[in-house]
Structures are given as C-alpha cells and as structure tokens.
Motif scaffolding. Structure first.
Motif, short mmCIF file in Angstrom:
data_model
loop_
_atom_site.label_atom_id
_atom_site.label_comp_id
_atom_site.label_asym_id
_atom_site.label_seq_id
_atom_site.Cartn_x
_atom_site.Cartn_y
_atom_site.Cartn_z
N PHE A 433 0.83 -1.21 0.00
CA PHE A 433 0.00 0.00 0.00
C PHE A 433 0.87 1.26 0.00
O PHE A 433 0.60 2.22 -0.74
CB PHE A 433 -0.93 0.01 1.22
N ASP A 434 1.90 1.28 0.84
CA ASP A 434 2.76 2.46 0.89
C ASP A 434 3.55 2.63 -0.41
O ASP A 434 3.78 3.75 -0.87
CB ASP A 434 3.72 2.37 2.08
N THR A 435 3.95 1.51 -1.01
CA THR A 435 4.62 1.60 -2.31
C THR A 435 3.68 2.18 -3.36
O THR A 435 4.08 3.03 -4.18
CB THR A 435 5.10 0.20 -2.75
N ALA A 436 2.43 1.74 -3.35
CA ALA A 436 1.46 2.24 -4.32
C ALA A 436 1.23 3.74 -4.15
O ALA A 436 1.07 4.47 -5.15
CB ALA A 436 0.14 1.48 -4.17
N ARG A 437 1.23 4.22 -2.91
CA ARG A 437 1.08 5.68 -2.70
C ARG A 437 2.23 6.44 -3.33
O ARG A 437 2.03 7.48 -3.98
CB ARG A 437 1.04 6.00 -1.19
N ALA A 438 3.42 5.93 -3.16
CA ALA A 438 4.58 6.60 -3.77
C ALA A 438 4.51 6.55 -5.30
O ALA A 438 4.84 7.52 -5.97
CB ALA A 438 5.87 5.94 -3.28
N MET A 439 4.05 5.43 -5.82
CA MET A 439 3.94 5.31 -7.27
C MET A 439 2.91 6.30 -7.82
O MET A 439 3.14 6.95 -8.84
CB MET A 439 3.55 3.88 -7.64
N ALA A 440 1.78 6.40 -7.14
CA ALA A 440 0.71 7.28 -7.63
C ALA A 440 1.12 8.74 -7.60
O ALA A 440 0.69 9.54 -8.45
CB ALA A 440 -0.56 7.07 -6.81
N SER A 441 1.95 9.11 -6.62
CA SER A 441 2.37 10.52 -6.50
C SER A 441 3.72 10.79 -7.14
O SER A 441 4.24 11.91 -7.05
CB SER A 441 2.43 10.90 -5.01
N LEU A 442 4.31 9.74 -7.77
CA LEU A 442 5.64 9.85 -8.39
C LEU A 442 6.68 10.30 -7.39
O LEU A 442 7.63 11.04 -7.71
CB LEU A 442 5.61 10.80 -9.60
N GLU A 443 6.54 9.84 -6.16
CA GLU A 443 7.48 10.19 -5.09
C GLU A 443 8.61 9.17 -5.06
O GLU A 443 8.45 8.05 -4.59
CB GLU A 443 6.75 10.22 -3.75
N GLY A 444 9.75 9.55 -5.62
CA GLY A 444 10.86 8.61 -5.71
C GLY A 444 10.58 7.47 -6.66
O GLY A 444 11.16 6.39 -6.54
N TYR A 445 9.69 7.68 -7.62
CA TYR A 445 9.29 6.62 -8.54
C TYR A 445 9.17 7.17 -9.95
O TYR A 445 8.59 8.25 -10.16
CB TYR A 445 7.94 6.03 -8.12
N ALA A 446 9.72 6.45 -10.90
CA ALA A 446 9.57 6.79 -12.32
C ALA A 446 8.98 5.57 -13.03
O ALA A 446 9.53 4.46 -12.91
CB ALA A 446 10.91 7.16 -12.93
N PRO A 447 7.88 5.73 -13.76
CA PRO A 447 7.29 4.59 -14.47
C PRO A 447 8.28 4.01 -15.46
O PRO A 447 9.11 4.73 -16.04
CB PRO A 447 6.08 5.20 -15.20
N PRO A 448 8.25 2.71 -15.68
CA PRO A 448 9.19 2.10 -16.64
C PRO A 448 8.92 2.56 -18.06
O PRO A 448 7.76 2.77 -18.45
CB PRO A 448 8.93 0.60 -16.48
N GLU A 449 9.98 2.72 -18.81
CA GLU A 449 9.83 3.05 -20.23
C GLU A 449 9.67 1.74 -21.01
O GLU A 449 10.44 0.80 -20.83
CB GLU A 449 11.06 3.81 -20.72
N VAL A 450 8.67 1.71 -21.87
CA VAL A 450 8.34 0.48 -22.57
C VAL A 450 8.25 0.76 -24.06
O VAL A 450 7.63 1.75 -24.48
CB VAL A 450 7.00 -0.09 -22.06
N ALA A 451 8.85 -0.10 -24.87
CA ALA A 451 8.79 0.04 -26.32
C ALA A 451 7.36 -0.18 -26.81
O ALA A 451 6.54 -0.82 -26.13
CB ALA A 451 9.73 -0.95 -26.99
N ALA A 452 7.08 0.31 -27.99
CA ALA A 452 5.72 0.20 -28.52
C ALA A 452 5.37 -1.23 -28.91
O ALA A 452 4.19 -1.61 -28.88
CB ALA A 452 5.58 1.11 -29.75
N ARG A 453 6.38 -2.04 -29.25
CA ARG A 453 6.10 -3.40 -29.70
C ARG A 453 6.90 -4.39 -28.87
O ARG A 453 7.98 -4.08 -28.35
CB ARG A 453 6.44 -3.55 -31.17
N LEU A 454 6.37 -5.62 -28.80
CA LEU A 454 7.08 -6.68 -28.09
C LEU A 454 8.40 -6.99 -28.79
O LEU A 454 8.44 -7.14 -30.02
CB LEU A 454 6.22 -7.94 -28.07
N PRO A 455 9.50 -7.12 -28.03
CA PRO A 455 10.78 -7.50 -28.63
C PRO A 455 10.84 -9.01 -28.87
O PRO A 455 9.95 -9.76 -28.48
CB PRO A 455 11.79 -7.06 -27.57
N ALA A 456 11.92 -9.44 -29.51
CA ALA A 456 12.24 -10.87 -29.69
C ALA A 456 11.10 -11.65 -30.32
O ALA A 456 10.91 -12.84 -30.04
CB ALA A 456 12.64 -11.49 -28.35
N GLY A 457 10.31 -10.98 -31.16
CA GLY A 457 9.21 -11.67 -31.83
C GLY A 457 8.13 -12.16 -30.88
O GLY A 457 7.32 -13.01 -31.25
N GLY A 458 8.12 -11.63 -29.65
CA GLY A 458 7.11 -12.03 -28.69
C GLY A 458 7.36 -13.39 -28.06
O GLY A 458 6.46 -13.95 -27.40
#
Length: 603
Positions: A433-458
């Motif tokens: 729960f406390d981790t989720a609060r930090a994630m929602a407020s971007l407190e010490g948290y950066a969302p992962p960067e994700v490519a538009a398509r699946l790599p390695a042919g999925g």
C-alpha cells in the motif's frame, strides 16, 4: 547422484570460501534437523535455545556476522533448512536485539554488559515492537518511556492490555531474555518519537524482572517458539539502556535529537530492517531450494498405477515434471534475488547523519507502516520472496502427496515459516500500500519506459519479453491508480480515495515488485551457465500465467496467452528432460535433508 555444476554452486554459496562454509556447517550440525520424540512443547523450545547457544558460540562473532551480510545469511540459510524455529529465534537474536545495540548504541557507554550477555549467549535476544490491540502499531507505539530527570532513569509503561507487546518469544520460564523495546519517548508532556531501549526481561534463572509481566500464549504448530505477550509496568531502566542514536538531554533537561522530529526519529529507529529483510529473503530462497530437493526425491523413480499407462514413472506426467522443474526454477530465481539483496548496500545500512529527513534512508514516508521510508526496494523484495516461497513450498507439498503432509514436518515447517513472514518483518500488504502511494504521487518513482512493440518476436522464453510485459503492465496499472486516486482525492477525503482502491493499489505495487525480481532473474540468466536460461524462463512463464488476468484486463496481452505459456513450458520441459538431478545437485543441499527423521540424531 549427478555432479554439481561449479557455476551453480557459486551462485548458491554466494561467493563464500570453503573456510567460511565449513564454520557455518560446524555451527549448525545435522543433529539440529530433528527433535527427540519424547519432548514436550516447552522441552522442544528449551532445546531450540540450547542449540542457539551452541550455534552462536561456534559461529563467527556477532559483530563480524552483522558486518558481513553474506556470512550471516549463510548461517541463517543452513539453520532454516534444519529448523525454521531455530532460524526465527536466531534471526531475532542477531538482527533485532544485537543489531540495534551495534547500530544505535555505537560508542555509547554502559551497554557492555547487555552486549556481552548477548554475544556470549548467556542471554537470548528478543524484540518488543508490535502491540496486540491496534493495527499499524509500529507508527505510534502506546508503550511509553518517560525520562525521570532526578533519578536519571527511564520508566517504561504499557498502559493497558491492548498495548501489550505481542508476539514475542519470551514465554519459556527458564530461558534468560534481553529485549530491544520500541517505545514512544514522552518528555515534559510531549511525544518525542520512537526510540529503542535495551531491557533484561528474564534473568539467568529465567525469572521475569520486576516490572515485567509475561503472559504465555497457547501453543501453536505454525512456527514453534515460546510466544507470549509482555506488559511493562513502571519498569525502571538506567539512562544507559536508552539507545539514543545521537540524541541527548542537555543540562536543563531539554531533549536534542539529530533526527529532526518524531516522524524522522521513527524512520531512523526502524533502520535495523535491511538486515532483517536480507535474512528473510535468503531464508525463503533456502527453504525453496530444500523443498525442490524434497519434491525431486519423492518423484524420482516413483512408479504410477494409472490405467492410462500402468507402471509409468511419475515424472512422465507433465503436471509432475513441470512441478519439479518449476520448483527448481523458483529455487534458483530466489537464490539470485537473495544474492542481489545480500550484495546491495543502501543508506539505510549506515547510521543516518544528523538532519536526515523522513525517507532519507531510501523511500517515501509511510501512511500505513514505516518500512517504505527505510528502504522501499528491499521491503518489496521481501514481499516477493515470501510470496514465491509460500507458493512453491505449498506446490511441493501437494505434489508429494500424503507423504508431503505426513511423512516429515519439513515441508509443513517451511510453509508455516513463509506464511508467518508474510506478516512478520513488515506486513506485506502494508508495504504494498505504501509503495502504491509513492507510485501514484511519483514520489521517488519513475514509471518504466516500454517500447511500442514486443521484442524478440514475442517469444515468451526471452528475458526481453518478460521485462516488456511486466513493465507495460506496471505502467498501465500505475497510470490507472494515479487517475482513480487523484480524482477521488479531489474531494478532500484521502482515506476514502485510497480505501476504494486498495485492491488496485496492491496489484500495482505487487507487479512493480515482481518486475524488479524478474530484472534480477534476467541478469542471472545472462550471467549464469547455459542450463539456467531455460530454467529461469520457466520461472518467468509462471509469472505470466499468474498475472494473465491482469495482462489481459489491461490490454498488455491478447487472447491465447495461456496457450502460448503452456506451449513454451512444454518445450522447455522437453529440453530439460533428464537434467533435474544435475540441477538439484547444484542447490548444494545437506545430505540429511532427505534422510528419514529417525536417521537424524537428536540432541
């Protein structure tokens, strides 16, 4: 028995040399893996403490162990495979009784007697932290310590039964105990934060100290230690019993605390947690390895009488062979995670500098518990490790049939330990729960960067694909959680905003923790021997199957996902056919693990 791959042994042994491993083995001999049948519950507990004393005297000195996480964890790993109850009291003794003395009382006069008693095993360490009658009690203990300026003493009081410290391992009437007591310091009518006090609870003869009331709890079979509730009634302790961590009273009696305030003081006082989390993660890896070995021993060479194919070996059935390989995969995956946390150092491992604010030790401040403010990442690895261990041990017990439940108590004991540590060492749900609060407020948290398509042919067997799926799922969940909570909180009721979204919060933080675990597993697959790559891919496939509902719900994957998982699992199983024994040999399990209980000498 197959020869062990040296690369697998290095992974499991964590880089320790032969001398260190031999000393650990000497401290926890084979006879510690069984108890004489005639013992009562109290007799078994007394023997557990006697063995703790023997182990502590044979092991490296406590200060050396606490300064060397891989060495301490090796001792605890061997101990937990032999006896989960012995592991529990040993971990409490080192990390939660001696640990605070060394961390918060460094250079402090007057602690020599308590420290020497614990290091010499003349007294056993215990912890008085959680209080029985209110949830989230770590945030605001009602047990108080008042400073008597005239006597230069502290008076510790538990105001009522709801504030009693429970659970504690203090019930045995003949075992000396020294406690690290977490209490709210009240001075001149003001609460100054949570500090730790060193308190002898039971003397050399086991008698409770004056001002200490110990109420034994009913016996339990989950994790067999001497549970009790403890109340302190006007207990006077000397000034030196206060682990002041740089705080002091001046000549006028005013308190000076480098923490900067009660909230920051709480975070600093909980700074012993990293040693606990490393120990728990390592223990979960150890019991998972042991459980995988037990399941393989049960399965290998076992014939079946099913009418489709009488006398067919049990492991010819995919459900059983996949259970064996899946358990081995979890064992190596958690071993990699344990190696990661043992090597990881954070600011929480050092005494915090004056003026450190809340969260300065590695995380955001906690609304439900203090743990994320100490070290968010280590707390999350503890969550993942206890969940995976409980899941894997349970599967090994089920796939061992009736013998898994009744033949020995090993799998039941490992399962009980994993279940206990879902709450002990920081409650898993509150950490999420406390981790989720930090994630929602971007407190010490950066969302992962994700490519538009699946790599390695999925290809689900490719680490890039595991991490893409986990990262994409985490990003989408985090965005949805932030949007929901933000909209609901606009009305000004933060409790209602979060209370309506706790299921989503738990899922979001859980996926974030699992992505971190998968990243460590991917590194281990890349760095380890070739046989680890398909095996650890099995671990990732189990994650995909476990989270298939969320992956489909969030649009990360489409229909047919489970068919792809099952197909990949069959292909890996075929590729690894005949290698289970060699993989188990790499787990470096003690010879007595699969021996009949009567073959292991008690005493």
């Amino acid at each position: 028995m197959s020869a062990a791959d040296p690369a697998l042994l290095r992974l499991v042994r964590g880089g320790l040399d032969a001398k260190a491993l031999a000393r650990v083995a000497e401290a926890v001999p084979a006879r510690f893996a069984a108890y004489p049948e005639e013992l009562t519950a109290r007799g078994q507990q007394e023997l557990t403490y006697r063995r703790l004393r023997q182990a502590g005297l044979a092991a490296p000195p406590a200060a050396e162990l606490l300064a060397d996480p891989p060495l301490l964890c090796a001792l605890l790993e061997r101990t937990v495979v032999a006896d989960p109850a012995l592991f529990h009291v040993m971990m409490l003794h080192y990390t939660l009784a001696l640990g605070p003395i060394l961390r918060f009382g460094a250079g402090q006069e007057g602690l020599g007697g308590a420290r020497e008693a614990l290091e010499s095993m003349r007294s056993f360490g215990t912890l008085l932290m959680t209080e029985a009658g209110r949830s989230n009690s770590h945030l605001s203990p009602r047990t108080v310590a008042r400073y008597d300026e005239a006597a230069r003493e502290f008076v510790l009081d538990t105001p009522d039964a709801q504030a009693a410290k429970f659970p504690t391992n203090t019930a045995h009437p003949d075992v000396p105990k020294t406690a690290a007591v977490y209490a709210t310091l009240v001075h001149r009518g003001r609460e100054e934060g949570v500090f730790v006090f060193v308190v002898p609870l039971r003397g050399a003869d086991g008698a409770a100290a004056e001002g200490v009331q110990i109420v034994p709890a009913p016996e339990t079979t989950g994790l067999r230690v001497d549970y009790a509730a403890v109340r302190l009634r006007g207990l006077r302790v000397p000034y030196e019993a206060w682990l002041r961590d740089g705080a002091s009273f001046d000549a006028d009696g005013a308190l000076h605390d480098p923490a900067g305030g009660p909230a920051q003081r709480l975070t600093r006082s909980m700074g012993i947690a990293p040693a606990v989390w490393r120990s728990v993660v390592s223990a979960m890896a150890a019991v998972t390895r042991a459980s995988a070995g037990l399941l393989l021993a049960h399965s290998a060479g076992r014939a079946t009488l099913g009418r489709l194919a009488p006398r067919r070996p049990l492991t010819d059935y995919r459900n059983q062979s996949e259970a064996v390989l899946g358990a081995l995969a979890s064992a190596y995956a958690l071993t990699a995670v344990a190696g990661h946390v043992k090597a990881r150092r954070t600011p929480a491992d050092l005494p915090p500098a004056a003026g450190d604010g809340e969260g300065g030790a590695g995380g955001a401040g906690g609304a439900w518990a203090p743990w994320s403010a100490v070290d968010r990442d280590l707390a999350l690895f503890k969550v993942v490790a206890t969940r995976r261990a409980h899941e894997t041990v349970t599967r090994c017990r089920v796939h061992s049939g009736a013998p898994g439940f009744a033949a020995t108590d090993r799998l039941n004991g490992y399962r009980g330990l994993a279940h206990a540590y879902a709450n002990a060492g920081g409650d898993n749900e509150l950490i999420l729960f406390d981790t989720a609060r930090a994630m929602a407020s971007l407190e010490g948290y950066a969302p992962p960067e994700v490519a538009a398509r699946l790599p390695a042919g999925g290809d689900l067997r490719a680490p890039q694909v595991w991490l893409h799926l986990a990262g994409d799922l985490e990003r989408r969940l985090a965005e949805r959680l932030a949007g929901r909570v933000g909209a609901a909180a606009a009305g000004g009721d933060a409790f209602a905003a979060w209370n309506d979204n706790l299921a989503l919060a738990s899922l979001t933080a859980g996926v974030s923790a699992e992505r971190a675990e998968l990243a460590v597993v991917a590194e281990a697959a890349a760095a380890g021997p070739a046989v680890l790559r398909p095996l650890l891919a099995l671990h990732a496939l189990e994650w995909v199957e476990r989270r298939a509902g969320a992956l489909l719900s969030e649009g990360v994957a489409g229909p047919g996902l489970l068919d792809l998982v099952w197909q990949a699992r069959r292909e890996i199983g075929d590729a690894l056919a005949g290698q289970a024994q060699a993989l188990a040999a790499g787990l470096d399990l003690p010879e007595w693990l699969t021996a009949p209980v009567e073959a292991v000498t008690g005493g």
